[in-house]
Design a protein around this motif. Sequence first.
Motif, PDB file in Angstrom:
ATOM      1  N   PRO A   1       0.807  -1.228   0.000  1.00 32.77           N
ATOM      2  CA  PRO A   1       0.000   0.000   0.000  1.00 32.77           C
ATOM      3  C   PRO A   1       0.841   1.278   0.000  1.00 32.77           C
ATOM      4  N   ASP A   2       2.032   1.221   0.545  1.00 33.53           N
ATOM      5  CA  ASP A   2       2.907   2.398   0.531  1.00 33.53           C
ATOM      6  C   ASP A   2       3.313   2.764  -0.897  1.00 33.53           C
ATOM      7  N   GLU A   3       3.472   1.762  -1.742  1.00 35.62           N
ATOM      8  CA  GLU A   3       3.804   2.018  -3.149  1.00 35.62           C
ATOM      9  C   GLU A   3       2.604   2.594  -3.893  1.00 35.62           C
ATOM     10  N   VAL A   4       1.406   2.170  -3.521  1.00 38.37           N
ATOM     11  CA  VAL A   4       0.197   2.733  -4.128  1.00 38.37           C
ATOM     12  C   VAL A   4       0.147   4.228  -3.842  1.00 38.37           C
ATOM     13  N   LYS A   5       0.424   4.600  -2.599  1.00 40.66           N
ATOM     14  CA  LYS A   5       0.423   6.014  -2.226  1.00 40.66           C
ATOM     15  C   LYS A   5       1.505   6.780  -2.980  1.00 40.66           C
ATOM     16  N   ALA A   6       2.689   6.205  -3.075  1.00 37.85           N
ATOM     17  CA  ALA A   6       3.779   6.869  -3.791  1.00 37.85           C
ATOM     18  C   ALA A   6       3.438   7.053  -5.274  1.00 37.85           C
ATOM     19  N   TYR A   7       2.798   6.064  -5.869  1.00 40.19           N
ATOM     20  CA  TYR A   7       2.407   6.163  -7.274  1.00 40.19           C
ATOM     21  C   TYR A   7       1.324   7.229  -7.455  1.00 40.19           C
ATOM     22  N   ALA A   8       0.366   7.252  -6.552  1.00 38.37           N
ATOM     23  CA  ALA A   8      -0.681   8.283  -6.613  1.00 38.37           C
ATOM     24  C   ALA A   8      -0.068   9.672  -6.466  1.00 38.37           C
ATOM     25  N   ASP A   9       0.885   9.809  -5.543  1.00 36.88           N
ATOM     26  CA  ASP A   9       1.565  11.097  -5.357  1.00 36.88           C
ATOM     27  C   ASP A   9       2.300  11.517  -6.627  1.00 36.88           C
ATOM     28  N   GLU A  10       2.943  10.564  -7.281  1.00 42.12           N
ATOM     29  CA  GLU A  10       3.676  10.856  -8.516  1.00 42.12           C
ATOM     30  C   GLU A  10       2.720  11.326  -9.615  1.00 42.12           C
ATOM     31  N   LYS A  11       1.572  10.682  -9.715  1.00 47.63           N
ATOM     32  CA  LYS A  11       0.588  11.080 -10.725  1.00 47.63           C
ATOM     33  C   LYS A  11       0.048  12.476 -10.429  1.00 47.63           C
ATOM     34  N   ARG A  12      -0.215  12.759  -9.171  1.00 47.78           N
ATOM     35  CA  ARG A  12      -0.687  14.104  -8.795  1.00 47.78           C
ATOM     36  C   ARG A  12       0.376  15.159  -9.085  1.00 47.78           C
ATOM     37  N   LYS A  13       1.627  14.815  -8.814  1.00 47.36           N
ATOM     38  CA  LYS A  13       2.729  15.741  -9.071  1.00 47.36           C
ATOM     39  C   LYS A  13       2.832  16.058 -10.563  1.00 47.36           C
ATOM     40  N   ALA A  14       2.695  15.052 -11.401  1.00 47.66           N
ATOM     41  CA  ALA A  14       2.753  15.275 -12.850  1.00 47.66           C
ATOM     42  C   ALA A  14       1.633  16.217 -13.278  1.00 47.66           C
ATOM     43  N   TYR A  15       0.464  16.000 -12.769  1.00 50.38           N
ATOM     44  CA  TYR A  15      -0.671  16.864 -13.108  1.00 50.38           C
ATOM     45  C   TYR A  15      -0.442  18.285 -12.588  1.00 50.38           C
ATOM     46  N   ALA A  16       0.058  18.385 -11.379  1.00 46.91           N
ATOM     47  CA  ALA A  16       0.316  19.703 -10.781  1.00 46.91           C
ATOM     48  C   ALA A  16       1.376  20.483 -11.554  1.00 46.91           C
ATOM     49  N   HIS A  17       2.277  19.766 -12.221  1.00 46.97           N
ATOM     50  CA  HIS A  17       3.312  20.418 -13.021  1.00 46.97           C
ATOM     51  C   HIS A  17       2.863  20.661 -14.463  1.00 46.97           C
ATOM     52  N   GLY A  18       1.562  20.598 -14.693  1.00 46.95           N
ATOM     53  CA  GLY A  18       1.027  21.006 -15.985  1.00 46.95           C
ATOM     54  C   GLY A  18       0.791  19.911 -17.003  1.00 46.95           C
ATOM     55  N   ALA A  19       1.005  18.666 -16.629  1.00 42.39           N
ATOM     56  CA  ALA A  19       0.797  17.575 -17.582  1.00 42.39           C
ATOM     57  C   ALA A  19      -0.696  17.374 -17.803  1.00 42.39           C
ATOM     58  N   ARG A  20      -1.171  17.814 -18.957  1.00 38.43           N
ATOM     59  CA  ARG A  20      -2.584  17.667 -19.289  1.00 38.43           C
ATOM     60  C   ARG A  20      -2.799  16.726 -20.463  1.00 38.43           C
ATOM     61  N   LEU A  21      -1.798  16.578 -21.299  1.00 41.18           N
ATOM     62  CA  LEU A  21      -1.864  15.629 -22.404  1.00 41.18           C
ATOM     63  C   LEU A  21      -1.337  14.278 -21.927  1.00 41.18           C
TER      64      LEU A  21
ATOM     65  N   ASN B   1       7.468   8.776 -16.092  1.00 43.05           N
ATOM     66  CA  ASN B   1       8.186   7.637 -16.659  1.00 43.05           C
ATOM     67  C   ASN B   1       9.277   7.083 -15.740  1.00 43.05           C
ATOM     68  N   ALA B   2      10.094   7.924 -15.167  1.00 42.56           N
ATOM     69  CA  ALA B   2      11.184   7.436 -14.306  1.00 42.56           C
ATOM     70  C   ALA B   2      10.621   6.659 -13.116  1.00 42.56           C
ATOM     71  N   PHE B   3       9.553   7.179 -12.521  1.00 40.40           N
ATOM     72  CA  PHE B   3       8.945   6.485 -11.393  1.00 40.40           C
ATOM     73  C   PHE B   3       8.376   5.141 -11.834  1.00 40.40           C
ATOM     74  N   VAL B   4       7.657   5.125 -12.946  1.00 36.56           N
ATOM     75  CA  VAL B   4       7.024   3.896 -13.423  1.00 36.56           C
ATOM     76  C   VAL B   4       8.080   2.851 -13.789  1.00 36.56           C
ATOM     77  N   THR B   5       9.146   3.272 -14.435  1.00 39.38           N
ATOM     78  CA  THR B   5      10.226   2.346 -14.775  1.00 39.38           C
ATOM     79  C   THR B   5      10.801   1.710 -13.523  1.00 39.38           C
ATOM     80  N   SER B   6      11.047   2.512 -12.514  1.00 42.41           N
ATOM     81  CA  SER B   6      11.560   2.008 -11.248  1.00 42.41           C
ATOM     82  C   SER B   6      10.545   1.089 -10.564  1.00 42.41           C
ATOM     83  N   LEU B   7       9.269   1.462 -10.621  1.00 39.84           N
ATOM     84  CA  LEU B   7       8.205   0.645 -10.042  1.00 39.84           C
ATOM     85  C   LEU B   7       8.165  -0.732 -10.707  1.00 39.84           C
ATOM     86  N   VAL B   8       8.253  -0.779 -12.012  1.00 38.05           N
ATOM     87  CA  VAL B   8       8.252  -2.056 -12.733  1.00 38.05           C
ATOM     88  C   VAL B   8       9.450  -2.897 -12.306  1.00 38.05           C
TER      89      VAL B   8
END
Length: 80
Positions: A23-43, A52-59
Amino acid sequence: MAEEGGAFFTAQLAVRDYLRAHPDEVKAYADEKRKAYAHGARLFSTYSQQKNAFVTSLVERALAWANASRGATPSPETQT
């Protein structure tokens, strides 16, 4: 669509199972997705690039965990 037993298929199942068990990884992944959105990622492409870097490491963590847990899930690099 993914080929059953292929590298992408194997990695996706490993990530699914890893997140269910960590569950700690779920939270970290959710935080990463929110961070991407907060930094303007709309597409989708920009959003994917920003996390990508987070997801690669997660895999990588998920595959290592799956290998240690089951001893049967090969990494994508070893699949043909």
